[in-house]
Design a protein around this motif. Structure first.
Motif, PDB file in Angstrom:
ATOM      1  N   ARG A   1     -15.713  36.674 -15.467  1.00  0.00           N
ATOM      2  CA  ARG A   1     -16.788  36.761 -15.882  1.00  0.00           C
ATOM      3  C   ARG A   1     -16.734  35.160 -16.355  1.00  0.00           C
ATOM      4  NH1 ARG A   1     -19.144  40.327 -21.073  1.00  0.00           N
ATOM      5  NH2 ARG A   1     -19.708  41.333 -18.942  1.00  0.00           N
ATOM      6  N   GLU A   2     -15.566  34.589 -16.941  1.00  0.00           N
ATOM      7  CA  GLU A   2     -15.175  33.101 -16.758  1.00  0.00           C
ATOM      8  C   GLU A   2     -15.079  32.208 -15.819  1.00  0.00           C
ATOM      9  OE1 GLU A   2     -14.184  30.077 -19.118  1.00  0.00           O
ATOM     10  OE2 GLU A   2     -15.158  32.094 -20.315  1.00  0.00           O
ATOM     11  N   LEU A   3     -14.747  32.812 -14.977  1.00  0.00           N
ATOM     12  CA  LEU A   3     -14.490  32.183 -13.828  1.00  0.00           C
ATOM     13  C   LEU A   3     -16.061  32.152 -13.281  1.00  0.00           C
ATOM     14  CD1 LEU A   3     -11.743  34.097 -10.834  1.00  0.00           C
ATOM     15  CD2 LEU A   3     -11.590  31.675 -12.162  1.00  0.00           C
ATOM     16  N   GLY A   4     -17.213  33.036 -13.366  1.00  0.00           N
ATOM     17  CA  GLY A   4     -18.300  33.220 -13.132  1.00  0.00           C
ATOM     18  C   GLY A   4     -18.681  31.677 -14.340  1.00  0.00           C
ATOM     19  N   ASN A   5     -18.408  31.399 -15.138  1.00  0.00           N
ATOM     20  CA  ASN A   5     -18.899  30.227 -16.070  1.00  0.00           C
ATOM     21  C   ASN A   5     -18.081  29.054 -15.246  1.00  0.00           C
ATOM     22  OD1 ASN A   5     -20.150  32.017 -17.791  1.00  0.00           O
ATOM     23  ND2 ASN A   5     -18.497  32.340 -19.181  1.00  0.00           N
ATOM     24  N   TRP A   6     -17.145  28.574 -14.887  1.00  0.00           N
ATOM     25  CA  TRP A   6     -16.498  27.767 -14.646  1.00  0.00           C
ATOM     26  C   TRP A   6     -17.782  27.483 -13.259  1.00  0.00           C
ATOM     27  CZ3 TRP A   6     -10.538  28.103 -13.903  1.00  0.00           C
ATOM     28  CH2 TRP A   6      -9.883  28.094 -14.920  1.00  0.00           C
ATOM     29  N   LEU A   7     -17.304  27.964 -12.146  1.00  0.00           N
ATOM     30  CA  LEU A   7     -18.381  28.001 -11.192  1.00  0.00           C
ATOM     31  C   LEU A   7     -20.017  27.870 -11.297  1.00  0.00           C
ATOM     32  CD1 LEU A   7     -18.153  28.673  -7.996  1.00  0.00           C
ATOM     33  CD2 LEU A   7     -19.607  30.728  -8.260  1.00  0.00           C
ATOM     34  N   LYS A   8     -20.365  27.345 -12.691  1.00  0.00           N
ATOM     35  CA  LYS A   8     -21.840  27.498 -12.833  1.00  0.00           C
ATOM     36  C   LYS A   8     -21.410  25.809 -13.115  1.00  0.00           C
ATOM     37  CE  LYS A   8     -23.802  31.936 -14.164  1.00  0.00           C
ATOM     38  NZ  LYS A   8     -24.330  32.189 -15.884  1.00  0.00           N
ATOM     39  N   LYS A   9     -20.321  25.830 -13.897  1.00  0.00           N
ATOM     40  CA  LYS A   9     -19.998  24.311 -14.396  1.00  0.00           C
ATOM     41  C   LYS A   9     -19.904  23.365 -13.255  1.00  0.00           C
ATOM     42  CE  LYS A   9     -18.473  25.554 -19.174  1.00  0.00           C
ATOM     43  NZ  LYS A   9     -17.109  25.878 -19.601  1.00  0.00           N
ATOM     44  N   ARG A  10     -19.199  23.720 -12.584  1.00  0.00           N
ATOM     45  CA  ARG A  10     -19.300  22.944 -11.055  1.00  0.00           C
ATOM     46  C   ARG A  10     -20.880  22.943 -10.442  1.00  0.00           C
ATOM     47  NH1 ARG A  10     -14.167  23.019  -8.750  1.00  0.00           N
ATOM     48  NH2 ARG A  10     -12.406  23.801  -9.606  1.00  0.00           N
ATOM     49  N   GLY A  11     -21.279  23.883 -10.565  1.00  0.00           N
ATOM     50  CA  GLY A  11     -22.599  23.135 -10.150  1.00  0.00           C
ATOM     51  C   GLY A  11     -23.563  22.574 -10.670  1.00  0.00           C
ATOM     52  N   ASN A  12     -23.766  22.851 -11.853  1.00  0.00           N
ATOM     53  CA  ASN A  12     -24.296  21.551 -12.116  1.00  0.00           C
ATOM     54  C   ASN A  12     -23.527  20.594 -12.738  1.00  0.00           C
ATOM     55  OD1 ASN A  12     -25.769  23.728 -13.817  1.00  0.00           O
ATOM     56  ND2 ASN A  12     -24.285  24.126 -15.690  1.00  0.00           N
ATOM     57  N   ALA A  13     -22.955  20.718 -12.449  1.00  0.00           N
ATOM     58  CA  ALA A  13     -21.742  19.141 -12.191  1.00  0.00           C
ATOM     59  C   ALA A  13     -21.968  18.232 -10.704  1.00  0.00           C
ATOM     60  CB  ALA A  13     -20.190  18.702 -12.393  1.00  0.00           C
ATOM     61  N   GLU A  14     -22.705  19.008 -10.065  1.00  0.00           N
ATOM     62  CA  GLU A  14     -22.535  18.189  -9.034  1.00  0.00           C
ATOM     63  C   GLU A  14     -24.474  17.976  -8.548  1.00  0.00           C
ATOM     64  OE1 GLU A  14     -19.608  21.685  -6.250  1.00  0.00           O
ATOM     65  OE2 GLU A  14     -21.443  21.530  -6.224  1.00  0.00           O
TER      66      GLU A  14
END
Length: 498
Positions: free
Chosen positions: A485-498
């Motif tokens: 689930r935390e990996l999913g949060n990392w992925l969301k943050k990457r998406g927001n950063a992009e």
């Protein structure tokens, strides 16, 4: 206690409606009587190759009339069919052939390279459909009755840990799956089902049993083609199409603003995981009836299905258990109330008796006939099921089930990789695709290309991570368990950063 038997399905169908169309392909159409003649002939040819009652016979082929003939031929012999996914790698196929104790593998000559290599390596006899067609027939005693508790097919399903497991399905499992579906959807003399799903998956294979049990023609496509399916619905009398979400999305795009499907079109039967609500709403706005289902290989296809009258006011629900089936939601082995999420547990005559040679998995997964699915969901006040997560860690990409553990095992085989975590990322085309978070051993370097090169040798194309993210560490709990689930949060943050 005596074993329950019924007539061989194709034999009975021919006795009832021999001249009725059975299978349509792009090239030809055959009646049920012609299908019986061809299947019995193939059974004689397989017998001459040493196939006998109880033999485990693998098939490695795409959708074709040969595939259909094979399914019925082994029922006349009393052999067990082992259905191989043609998208798997040589390594994955090798494991399944050995694990299922296959005596022989029958293959499509157009996709023969993997099987020809494995035949020599594993000392398993292999024969193409072209070779079989030239074979002389040997006499055999056709099995004109089938025992309901006899294993008919073995289909492999990925596990959350370790290697895939072979799901044993009996004649009774497949029979009750077909009958239960009819009790839900109803039967019509005008029914004409379009088979687009691969026949090596249970969702596609189940249509071949509905075909003969219902006496209903099916149009068999070699692969998914939205334009061809659209034309078949609009012009050729197709009334039902089995789809997964990505297929439905592409079909809806074919339906222009001023178009509507004929009134004879009954439904899109939607499986393969929860569908996005906007997609279902788009279907409703275009007056395309969508009936959601919930099921898996272990339940011989669907076990929970929405009915046509509930399809529009219960959007997002998979429906209620089919007539002979039962469902409960458990949380810590206690039944939950309405709207409370827990594990989906099901029971019914379409549920497998177990996995081939997996006593420990059987003991853990099937208890007193109840199958613990590992999926999360809840029921509402009226008893309609809503699937929240399709097996906690599973990724569903274009209707294919992908388990992160399998990809992680392959990536951890790379010496430079210390840790890896795989999750699904939303994808407009496929629904989800796998992505990997990788931690390297200190002081080493590794390129994305090197990782992909390793994956190509070991994983089916759809299982290869679409992105590799290099990290210094992975999130874990006190027990050192990976926190996906935390990996999913990392992925969301990457998406927001992009």
């Amino acid at each position: 206690m005596s074993t329950e038997t019924i007539p061989n399905w194709l034999e009975k169908r021919v006795a009832l409606t021999p001249e009725r169309p059975a299978i349509h392909t792009q090239e030809s159409s055959i009646t049920f009587e012609e299908l019986r003649t061809q299947a019995m002939s193939m059974a004689g040819k397989l017998t001459s190759l040493g196939v006998k009652k109880g033999s485990h016979v693998a098939i490695y082929a795409n959708n074709s009339l040969d595939f259909v003939r094979f399914v019925h031929a082994i029922s006349y012999i009393g052999a067990v069919g082992v259905f191989l996914n043609t998208r798997l790698t040589k390594r994955e196929i090798s494991f399944q052939l050995k694990d299922a104790d296959c005596d022989v593998v029958i293959y499509d000559q157009d996709i023969s390279s993997i099987i020809e290599d494995l035949g020599e390596e594993l000392a398993i006899r292999s024969h193409s459909f072209a070779e079989i067609s030239k074979q002389n027939e040997s006499p055999y005693e056709p099995q004109l009755e089938v025992a309901m508790d006899e294993v008919y097919t073995i289909l492999y399903t990925s596990g959350t840990t370790g290697n895939p497991k072979g799901v044993m399905l009996t004649y009774g499992n497949h029979w009750w799956s077909a009958v239960s579906s009819a009790l839900n959807l109803g039967l019509s003399e005008e029914d004409h089902w379009l088979a687009t799903l691969p026949l090596f998956h249970v969702g596609g294979l189940s249509l071949l049993f509905k075909n003969v049990i219902y006496g209903m023609p099916i149009t068999l496509l070699t692969s998914f083609d939205e334009q061809e399916i659209h034309n078949a619905i609009m012009e050729k009398g197709v009334t039902i199409v089995s789809v997964v979400s990505v297929m439905l999305k592409r079909l809806l795009a074919q339906l222009h603003v001023d178009e509507a499907y004929p009134s004879s079109f009954r439904c899109m039967l939607l499986g393969g995981g929860p569908a996005p609500k906007p997609l279902l709403e788009e279907a409703a706005s275009k007056q395309v009836p969508v009936i959601q289902t919930y099921g898996m290989t272990e339940t011989s296809s669907q076990i929970v299905t929405l009915s046509a009258q509930d399809a529009l006011w219960k959007i997002g629900s998979a429906g209620k258990p089919l007539f002979p089936a039962q469902l409960t939601i458990l949380n810590n082995h206690q039944k939950t109330g309405a709207q409370t999420i827990g594990e989906i547990v099901v029971k019914g005559p379409m549920v497998t008796s177990g996995y081939y040679k997996r006593p420990e998995a059987n003991e853990e997964t099937i208890q007193d006939g109840w199958l613990f699915t590992g999926d999360l969901g809840y029921v509402d006040e009226e008893g309609f099921l809503y699937v929240v997560d399709r097996r906690k860690d599973m990724i569903i990409s274009g209707g294919e089930n992908i388990y992160p553990a399998e990809i992680e095992e392959v990536l951890l085989g790379v010496d430079s990789i210390k840790e890896v975590g795989v999750i699904g990322q939303d994808d407009d085309r496929w629904g989800e695709v796998p992505v990997a978070f990788v931690v390297l051993h200190e002081g080493v370097s590794l390129s994305t290309e090197e990782i992909y090169s390793h994956c190509v040798r070991a994983l089916a194309k759809y299982k290869i991570p679409k992105m590799i993210y290099f990290e210094d560490y992975l999130p874990r709990n006190a027990s050192n368990k990976l926190l996906r689930r935390e990996l999913g949060n990392w992925l969301k943050k990457r998406g927001n950063a992009e």
